[in-house]
Design a protein around this motif. Structure first.
Motif, PDB file in Angstrom:
ATOM      1  N   ARG A  34      56.511  -0.263 -29.388  1.00 30.04           N
ATOM      2  CA  ARG A  34      55.497  -1.656 -29.765  1.00 30.04           C
ATOM      3  C   ARG A  34      54.977  -2.492 -28.621  1.00 30.04           C
ATOM      4  O   ARG A  34      56.285  -2.558 -27.940  1.00 30.04           O
ATOM      5  CB  ARG A  34      54.880  -1.404 -31.723  1.00 30.04           C
ATOM      6  N   ARG A  35      54.017  -3.605 -28.479  1.00 30.82           N
ATOM      7  CA  ARG A  35      54.422  -4.712 -28.135  1.00 30.82           C
ATOM      8  C   ARG A  35      52.626  -5.765 -28.893  1.00 30.82           C
ATOM      9  O   ARG A  35      52.261  -4.773 -28.720  1.00 30.82           O
ATOM     10  CB  ARG A  35      54.052  -4.912 -26.675  1.00 30.82           C
ATOM     11  N   ILE A  36      52.959  -7.223 -28.082  1.00 31.39           N
ATOM     12  CA  ILE A  36      52.332  -7.655 -28.638  1.00 31.39           C
ATOM     13  C   ILE A  36      51.372  -8.450 -27.619  1.00 31.39           C
ATOM     14  O   ILE A  36      52.545  -8.470 -26.345  1.00 31.39           O
ATOM     15  CB  ILE A  36      52.476  -8.620 -29.738  1.00 31.39           C
ATOM     16  N   ASP A  60      46.311  -8.595 -29.617  1.00 33.10           N
ATOM     17  CA  ASP A  60      46.460  -7.060 -29.363  1.00 33.10           C
ATOM     18  C   ASP A  60      47.308  -6.687 -30.132  1.00 33.10           C
ATOM     19  O   ASP A  60      48.453  -7.018 -29.282  1.00 33.10           O
ATOM     20  CB  ASP A  60      46.054  -6.787 -28.082  1.00 33.10           C
ATOM     21  N   TRP A  61      47.628  -6.243 -30.992  1.00 34.60           N
ATOM     22  CA  TRP A  61      49.065  -5.377 -30.867  1.00 34.60           C
ATOM     23  C   TRP A  61      48.802  -3.479 -30.948  1.00 34.60           C
ATOM     24  O   TRP A  61      47.786  -2.771 -31.149  1.00 34.60           O
ATOM     25  CB  TRP A  61      49.603  -5.285 -32.730  1.00 34.60           C
ATOM     26  N   GLN A  62      49.625  -2.846 -29.745  1.00 29.93           N
ATOM     27  CA  GLN A  62      49.272  -1.870 -29.010  1.00 29.93           C
ATOM     28  C   GLN A  62      50.463  -1.065 -29.249  1.00 29.93           C
ATOM     29  O   GLN A  62      51.786  -2.159 -29.984  1.00 29.93           O
ATOM     30  CB  GLN A  62      49.390  -2.347 -27.766  1.00 29.93           C
TER      31      GLN A  62
END
Length: 157
Positions: A34-36, A60-62
């Motif tokens: 996860r990354r932002i 965007d929360w990916q």
């Protein structure tokens, strides 16, 4: 009716573009990585039925799944030229051959035709001239660059 109805059409709504901050890595989690990706203020929105700018303080929360597919979940807003504020939640998928996705991650220039980047934006617009956005389904095609993004949005007719 003896067969399926006519296939839905598409009506172009707008093009949007904006600058992004560097990704903030959350790291490995149970379902992937996860990354932002923070979205900077000042992006543009230009289209036949709406124009304005992208508001900042959004992201965007990916999640990148083990199969290499990135699941996008962005929440942001448009400030229309007339001052109306419209909330957007844009969820979708981005994937492609591993070498193409590696080039994207490194910030290299990659032609959007080399990967799949589609989303389904949902709008919450105030009652008034943009109320039509509350009553339709939309699809979006995107392009990711080193520090920016471009989106093209259509309404399904």
């Amino acid at each position: 009716m003896t067969g399926p109805p006519e296939a839905p059409g598409l009506e172009f709504v707008y093009e949007a573009g904006g600058e992004l901050e560097a990704p903030r890595e959350i790291g490995d989690v149970v379902d992937g990585t996860r990354r932002i990706i923070p979205i900077k203020p000042g992006g543009y929105v230009k289209g036949p039925r709406i124009s304005g700018k992208l508001m900042g303080n959004s992201a965007d929360w990916q999640l990148t799944r083990p199969d290499g597919v990135t699941v996008a979940d962005a929440i942001y807003a448009i400030e229309a030229d007339d001052g109306a504020l419209i909330q957007i939640r844009n969820k979708g998928l981005r994937h492609g051959p591993p070498e193409v996705m590696d080039r994207l991650r490194r910030g290299e220039s990659v032609d959007p035709s080399e990967y799949y980047f589609r989303t389904v934006p949902e709008f919450i617009a105030p009652v008034g001239p943009y109320d039509w956005m509350n009553r339709s389904i939309f699809i979006c095609s995107g392009a990711r660059f080193a520090s920016s993004i471009k989106l093209w949005v259509w309404r399904v007719t």
